[in-house]
Design a protein around this motif. Structure first.
Motif, mmCIF file in Angstrom:
data_model
loop_
_atom_site.group_PDB
_atom_site.id
_atom_site.type_symbol
_atom_site.label_atom_id
_atom_site.label_comp_id
_atom_site.label_asym_id
_atom_site.label_seq_id
_atom_site.Cartn_x
_atom_site.Cartn_y
_atom_site.Cartn_z
ATOM 1 N N PHE A 12 4.501 -5.706 4.489
ATOM 2 C CA PHE A 12 4.373 -6.984 3.767
ATOM 3 C C PHE A 12 5.008 -6.874 2.376
ATOM 4 C CE2 PHE A 12 0.301 -8.087 6.274
ATOM 5 C CZ PHE A 12 0.969 -8.982 7.083
ATOM 6 N N ASP A 13 4.691 -5.787 1.663
ATOM 7 C CA ASP A 13 5.193 -5.647 0.289
ATOM 8 C C ASP A 13 6.715 -5.481 0.262
ATOM 9 O OD1 ASP A 13 2.728 -5.935 -0.853
ATOM 10 O OD2 ASP A 13 2.441 -3.814 -1.313
ATOM 11 N N ARG A 14 7.256 -4.786 1.241
ATOM 12 C CA ARG A 14 8.712 -4.602 1.295
ATOM 13 C C ARG A 14 9.402 -5.963 1.459
ATOM 14 N NH1 ARG A 14 9.943 -3.004 6.596
ATOM 15 N NH2 ARG A 14 10.882 -5.054 6.809
ATOM 16 N N ILE A 15 8.846 -6.809 2.317
ATOM 17 C CA ILE A 15 9.473 -8.109 2.578
ATOM 18 C C ILE A 15 9.270 -9.068 1.402
ATOM 19 C CG2 ILE A 15 9.356 -10.167 4.058
ATOM 20 C CD1 ILE A 15 8.616 -8.237 6.385
ATOM 21 N N LEU A 16 8.067 -9.112 0.862
ATOM 22 C CA LEU A 16 7.733 -10.168 -0.117
ATOM 23 C C LEU A 16 7.961 -9.765 -1.571
ATOM 24 C CD1 LEU A 16 4.501 -11.678 1.470
ATOM 25 C CD2 LEU A 16 6.803 -12.633 1.501
ATOM 26 N N GLU A 17 8.094 -8.460 -1.860
ATOM 27 C CA GLU A 17 8.356 -7.984 -3.227
ATOM 28 C C GLU A 17 7.433 -8.644 -4.258
ATOM 29 O OE1 GLU A 17 12.864 -6.990 -3.670
ATOM 30 O OE2 GLU A 17 12.723 -9.020 -2.856
ATOM 31 N N PRO A 18 6.130 -8.470 -4.113
ATOM 32 C CA PRO A 18 5.193 -9.170 -5.006
ATOM 33 C C PRO A 18 5.329 -8.781 -6.474
ATOM 34 C CG PRO A 18 4.041 -7.584 -3.634
ATOM 35 C CD PRO A 18 5.429 -7.678 -3.088
ATOM 36 N N SER A 19 5.887 -7.624 -6.763
ATOM 37 C CA SER A 19 5.990 -7.207 -8.172
ATOM 38 C C SER A 19 6.950 -8.095 -8.958
ATOM 39 C CB SER A 19 6.426 -5.748 -8.257
ATOM 40 O OG SER A 19 7.706 -5.601 -7.684
ATOM 41 N N ARG A 20 7.751 -8.905 -8.254
ATOM 42 C CA ARG A 20 8.684 -9.790 -8.961
ATOM 43 C C ARG A 20 8.000 -11.044 -9.527
ATOM 44 N NH1 ARG A 20 12.630 -12.424 -6.912
ATOM 45 N NH2 ARG A 20 11.966 -12.516 -4.749
ATOM 46 N N PHE A 21 6.717 -11.246 -9.203
ATOM 47 C CA PHE A 21 6.061 -12.513 -9.546
ATOM 48 C C PHE A 21 4.941 -12.314 -10.563
ATOM 49 C CE2 PHE A 21 8.076 -13.022 -5.529
ATOM 50 C CZ PHE A 21 8.572 -14.302 -5.541
ATOM 51 N N ARG A 22 4.792 -13.299 -11.450
ATOM 52 C CA ARG A 22 3.592 -13.400 -12.298
ATOM 53 C C ARG A 22 2.672 -14.386 -11.581
ATOM 54 N NH1 ARG A 22 7.648 -15.067 -15.729
ATOM 55 N NH2 ARG A 22 6.763 -17.160 -15.717
ATOM 56 N N ASP A 23 1.552 -13.903 -11.090
ATOM 57 C CA ASP A 23 0.748 -14.766 -10.222
ATOM 58 C C ASP A 23 -0.673 -14.908 -10.751
ATOM 59 O OD1 ASP A 23 0.141 -16.374 -8.007
ATOM 60 O OD2 ASP A 23 1.211 -15.070 -6.619
ATOM 61 N N TYR A 24 -1.430 -15.797 -10.102
ATOM 62 C CA TYR A 24 -2.797 -16.106 -10.539
ATOM 63 C C TYR A 24 -3.832 -15.339 -9.718
ATOM 64 C CZ TYR A 24 0.180 -20.033 -11.720
ATOM 65 O OH TYR A 24 1.235 -20.792 -12.157
ATOM 66 N N ALA A 25 -3.378 -14.519 -8.801
ATOM 67 C CA ALA A 25 -4.279 -13.760 -7.938
ATOM 68 C C ALA A 25 -3.540 -12.492 -7.520
ATOM 69 C CB ALA A 25 -4.647 -14.586 -6.707
ATOM 70 N N PRO A 26 -4.284 -11.444 -7.163
ATOM 71 C CA PRO A 26 -3.608 -10.225 -6.703
ATOM 72 C C PRO A 26 -2.896 -10.473 -5.374
ATOM 73 C CG PRO A 26 -5.982 -10.044 -6.399
ATOM 74 C CD PRO A 26 -5.750 -11.309 -7.158
ATOM 75 N N ASN A 27 -1.648 -10.041 -5.268
ATOM 76 C CA ASN A 27 -0.900 -10.163 -4.023
ATOM 77 C C ASN A 27 -0.956 -8.842 -3.272
ATOM 78 O OD1 ASN A 27 0.379 -12.873 -3.956
ATOM 79 N ND2 ASN A 27 1.210 -12.200 -5.926
ATOM 80 N N GLY A 28 -1.255 -8.927 -1.974
ATOM 81 C CA GLY A 28 -1.307 -7.723 -1.151
ATOM 82 C C GLY A 28 -2.688 -7.561 -0.543
ATOM 83 N N LEU A 29 -3.087 -6.302 -0.344
ATOM 84 C CA LEU A 29 -4.375 -6.001 0.288
ATOM 85 C C LEU A 29 -5.495 -6.316 -0.706
ATOM 86 C CD1 LEU A 29 -5.833 -4.835 2.782
ATOM 87 C CD2 LEU A 29 -5.605 -2.564 1.738
ATOM 88 N N GLN A 30 -6.323 -7.279 -0.357
ATOM 89 C CA GLN A 30 -7.412 -7.694 -1.256
ATOM 90 C C GLN A 30 -8.764 -7.139 -0.818
ATOM 91 O OE1 GLN A 30 -7.268 -12.008 -1.548
ATOM 92 N NE2 GLN A 30 -5.626 -11.907 -3.068
ATOM 93 N N VAL A 31 -8.961 -7.004 0.491
ATOM 94 C CA VAL A 31 -10.186 -6.419 1.029
ATOM 95 C C VAL A 31 -9.755 -5.424 2.106
ATOM 96 C CG1 VAL A 31 -12.374 -6.845 2.221
ATOM 97 C CG2 VAL A 31 -11.500 -8.543 0.601
ATOM 98 N N GLU A 32 -10.217 -4.175 1.986
ATOM 99 C CA GLU A 32 -9.781 -3.116 2.909
ATOM 100 C C GLU A 32 -10.758 -2.983 4.071
ATOM 101 O OE1 GLU A 32 -9.180 0.632 1.002
ATOM 102 O OE2 GLU A 32 -8.769 1.680 2.880
#
Ligand SMILES: [Zn+2]
Length: 253
Positions: A12-32
């Motif tokens: 998911f992270d490879r495709i979406l590159e979340p580090s490029r965004f300033r967001d209002y919530a954590p992107n990625g794994l939120q509950v393991e």
């Protein structure tokens, strides 16, 4: 075939590159949840009904656009939030949330998938000076009666949209941003769009539309954001050999 949760996360992270965004919530794994994933469920929002449906179908992980831990919410696990997260932890199900990266992705994003459904070709960003902002400007293949475009939206999204403007007008240059992006209507005016399409409307949006002479369409926050998680879930499931199922929890807004 089951894959490691860490591999799904990395994909998911490879495709979406979340580090490029300033967001209002954590992107990625939120509950393991459990360390292996075979069955992925996707949905728009990680509400209790989606969590319960995912448990019913034996999901190992859930992918959503609207996850948890938004910037301005109370940072405590009580009430509704406790119930949702307790259900996930009890069932050992992981939750992945991707917000802006899933709006913006040029192939699997909500904006890209909505444009593809409605026959809009994407030409430029809605905010050319802000690479982290979402939204696009593009064109229909030909000048189209706005009523015909509204019919296309109703058919494709299975929902009658709210329209403010002139039903006799033809439109071709379209600006759009899925979800609650009614505040971008001025950017759509600045971009010279004939029509601005988003999910929601505010009282003031109507006045901006009337006074700036732009057609405005609110086609549903939920309805415009159904397609990103489905496309991403299908692509990642195909790549990793997972089962994937989208579950639509109806929402009239
Ligand atoms: Zn949204």
């Amino acid at each position: 075939m089951a894959v490691a949760l860490s591999e799904l996360n990395a994909t998911f992270d490879r495709i979406l590159e979340p580090s490029r965004f300033r967001d209002y919530a954590p992107n990625g794994l939120q509950v393991e949840g459990r360390p292996e994933v075979q069955r992925l469920v996707s949905g728009v929002t990680a509400c209790q009904a989606l969590v319960d449906a995912a448990i019913d179908v034996g999901a190992d992980a859930i992918l959503v656009h609207h996850g948890y831990f938004w910037r301005n919410e109370a940072p405590v696990l009580t009430g509704m939030k406790r119930r949702r997260i307790a259900a996930l932890l009890d069932a050992d199900i992981s939750l992945f949330g991707y917000h802006l990266p899933l709006d913006a992705h040029p192939e699997y994003g909500n904006n890209a998938r909505l444009a593809a459904r409605l026959g809009i070709s994407s030409e430029e960003p809605l905010h050319p000076d802000d690479p982290a902002a979402v939204g696009n400007v593009g064109s229909l293949a030909a000048p189209t009666p706005v009523t015909e475009f509204l019919d296309t939206i109703s058919r494709e999204l299975d929902r009658v949209p709210l329209h403010v403007g002139d039903v006799n007008r033809r439109v071709q240059r379209i600006a759009w941003c899925t979800g609650g992006a009614q505040g971008y209507i001025e950017a759509a005016v600045a971009a010279g769009a004939d029509l601005y399409l988003t999910g929601e409307a505010s009282e003031q949006t109507v006045h901006v539309a009337r006074e700036e002479g732009i057609e405005f369409v609110a086609a549903g926050h939920h309805a415009t954001e159904r397609y990103g998680v489905q496309a991403l879930g299908d692509a990642v499931a195909a790549e990793l050999g997972l089962e994937h199922q989208f579950i639509d929890i109806d929402n009239p807004v």
